[in-house]
Design an enzyme around this catalytic site. Structure first.
Site, PDB file in Angstrom:
ATOM      1  NE  ARG A 102      48.854  -6.766  -9.707  1.00  0.00           N
ATOM      2  CZ  ARG A 102      49.329  -6.099 -10.762  1.00  0.00           C
ATOM      3  NH1 ARG A 102      50.177  -6.696 -11.592  1.00  0.00           N
ATOM      4  NH2 ARG A 102      48.959  -4.865 -11.018  1.00  0.00           N
TER       5      ARG A 102
ATOM      6  CE  LYS B 252      50.316  -1.863  -8.493  1.00  0.00           C
ATOM      7  NZ  LYS B 252      51.630  -1.333  -8.828  1.00  0.00           N
TER       8      LYS B 252
HETATM    9  N1  PLP Z   1      56.182  -4.019 -11.534  1.00  0.00           N
HETATM   10  C1  PLP Z   1      55.893  -3.133 -10.583  1.00  0.00           C
HETATM   11  C2  PLP Z   1      56.801  -3.018  -9.421  1.00  0.00           C
HETATM   12  C3  PLP Z   1      54.736  -2.348 -10.690  1.00  0.00           C
HETATM   13  O1  PLP Z   1      54.432  -1.440  -9.761  1.00  0.00           O
HETATM   14  C4  PLP Z   1      53.891  -2.499 -11.805  1.00  0.00           C
HETATM   15  C5  PLP Z   1      52.653  -1.740 -11.929  1.00  0.00           C
HETATM   16  O2  PLP Z   1      51.610  -2.156 -11.549  1.00  0.00           O
HETATM   17  C6  PLP Z   1      54.244  -3.439 -12.785  1.00  0.00           C
HETATM   18  C7  PLP Z   1      55.409  -4.173 -12.622  1.00  0.00           C
HETATM   19  C8  PLP Z   1      53.400  -3.658 -13.985  1.00  0.00           C
HETATM   20  O3  PLP Z   1      52.267  -4.417 -13.687  1.00  0.00           O
HETATM   21  P1  PLP Z   1      50.934  -4.239 -14.517  1.00  0.00           P
HETATM   22  O4  PLP Z   1      51.269  -4.530 -15.928  1.00  0.00           O
HETATM   23  O5  PLP Z   1      49.997  -5.251 -13.958  1.00  0.00           O
HETATM   24  O6  PLP Z   1      50.476  -2.860 -14.311  1.00  0.00           O
HETATM   25  C1  COI Z   2      50.914   0.913 -12.499  1.00  0.00           C
HETATM   26  O1  COI Z   2      51.519   0.626 -13.531  1.00  0.00           O
HETATM   27  O2  COI Z   2      49.696   1.028 -12.480  1.00  0.00           O
HETATM   28  C2  COI Z   2      51.589   1.124 -11.251  1.00  0.00           C
HETATM   29  O3  COI Z   2      50.992   0.931 -10.249  1.00  0.00           O
HETATM   30  C3  COI Z   2      52.988   1.547 -11.314  1.00  0.00           C
HETATM   31  C4  COI Z   2      53.347   2.732 -10.473  1.00  0.00           C
HETATM   32  C5  COI Z   2      52.706   4.005 -10.826  1.00  0.00           C
HETATM   33  C6  COI Z   2      53.400   2.435  -9.030  1.00  0.00           C
END
Ligand code: PLP
Ligand code: COI
Length: 339
Positions: free
Chosen positions: A80, A183
């Site tokens: 990602r 991200k």
């Molecule tokens: N959506 C956003 C905007 C985020 O910043 C995050 C965190 O990373 C997520 C969703 C959840 O993604 P993940 O489960 O890969 O941490």
């Molecule tokens: C995460 O879940 O790791 C994120 O990056 C979310 C947030 C702290 C930006």
């Protein structure tokens, strides 16, 4: 050695001993460097400072009761990160570089990995920034990839206790054909104002709605959204949300529980039909939601009437945690064990 209250950790910055860095110069990545400095020295015209060339990741490492260290689905985060870099024209850290940097920074900071069973973890924050100077709007020629780490507790201070969330319609975190699916820092800058307002108005986070039609649920601040209806796990499918690795894992677990999994547009009105709703992400883990208030219409949706998380959210949470901490068989090979 300092005394750390592992069970009372907030989700925040925590100074540890080392971080790792690597520079992209002359068209190639260099060697990994280890430092104890918390600062970076960059050019005044670096593109990360002016044009938002910045992408980051969030991932966790856990210490099991068996004493072993496990990192959850690192390759998904590394890929990602590459996709995010591609999306804003930055050099992509190769998977092998990402892996080596990650292993080194975890081992170097081993004493900061929380013990199991307390809802804490070692949070890893990889980031890539454009460091080369540009004044015209152009991608940089030089980049820097870093990982710093720190022990954290739950993102929402409620932990696994249900939270209140506010639907916002007067702010979009990203545009329909924008960068919501990757991200990058700019998305988070755009979310600061509505998130701050929601907090002042008594909510843990916001629920963003799709920016094009203003009809469908996108995501819950820094986490994806899911709803449970009967034997079905429902989660939004949208170009403007981040493809969450936690959500992907929960979809797999829900299917393993014999549930139907639907990834599709979720109209706001459908909130009235769910028995359970929640936010999921690395930082948020599984955060049940007890109340959703539509700021514009005043409509209120309520869940967890007894004040507790619902049975499906609880089972998903417990199973995910058990796999991450090595208490349950890791049948999909999600964990990388670091010895
Ligand atoms: N959506 C956003 C905007 C985020 O910043 C995050 C965190 O990373 C997520 C969703 C959840 O993604 P993940 O489960 O890969 O941490
Ligand atoms: C995460 O879940 O790791 C994120 O990056 C979310 C947030 C702290 C930006």
């Amino acid at each position: 050695m300092e005394q750390i209250d592992w069970g009372g950790l907030p989700f925040g910055y925590f100074k540890t001993d080392y971080n790792v860095r690597c520079y992209f110069r002359n068209g190639k990545w260099g060697e990994i460097e280890v430092t104890s400095s918390e600062y970076v020295q960059i050019h005044i015209a670096a593109t990360c400072l002016h044009y938002g060339q910045e992408a980051f990741e969030g991932m966790k490492a856990f210490r099991g009761r068996d004493g072993r260290i496990r990192v959850f689905r690192w390759e998904e985060n590394a890929k990602r990160m590459q996709n995010s870099c591609r999306g804003i024209m930055m050099a992509e850290p190769p998977l092998e570089l990402f892996k080596e940097a990650m292993i080194r920074v975890i081992k170097l900071n081993e004493k900061h990995i929380p013990p199991p069973g307390l809802g804490a973890a070692l949070y890893l924050r990889p980031l890539t920034i454009g460091t080369g100077p540009q004044v015209g709007v152009k991608p940089a020629v030089e980049y820097m990839f870093m990982i710093f780490v720190g022990p954290v507790g739950p993102y929402f201070r409620e932990g696994f206790n249900p939270v209140d969330v506010q639907i916002v319609r007067d702010y979009d975190r990203t545009a329909p054909h924008g960068t919501g699916h990757i991200k990058v820092g700019g998305n988070y800058a755009a979310s600061l104002r509505p998130a701050d307002r929601a907090k002042r108005e008594g909510f843990s986070t916001v629920l963003f709605i799709d920016a094009k039609e203003n009809k469908y649920i996108d995501e819950a601040g820094p986490a994806n959204f899911f709803g449970i209806k009967g034997n079905t796990y429902v989660t939004p499918d949208s170009h403007t949300i981040l493809p969450s690795i936690t959500n992907k894992s929960l979809r797999q677990l829900a299917a393993d529980f014999g549930m139907r999994v639907e990834q599709r547009q979720v109209p706001i009105g459908e909130l009235a039909e769910f028995e359970e709703v929640g936010a999921c992400g690395t930082a948020a883990v599984v955060s049940p939601i007890k109340r959703i208030v539509d700021r514009e219409t005043g409509q209120v949706y309520e869940y967890c009437k007894d004040g507790k998380a619902g049975p499906v959210s609880t089972k998903l949470y417990k199973t995910l945690k058990a796999i991450q901490e090595g208490e349950m068989e890791d049948s999909y090979g999600w964990n990388l064990i670091i010895d």
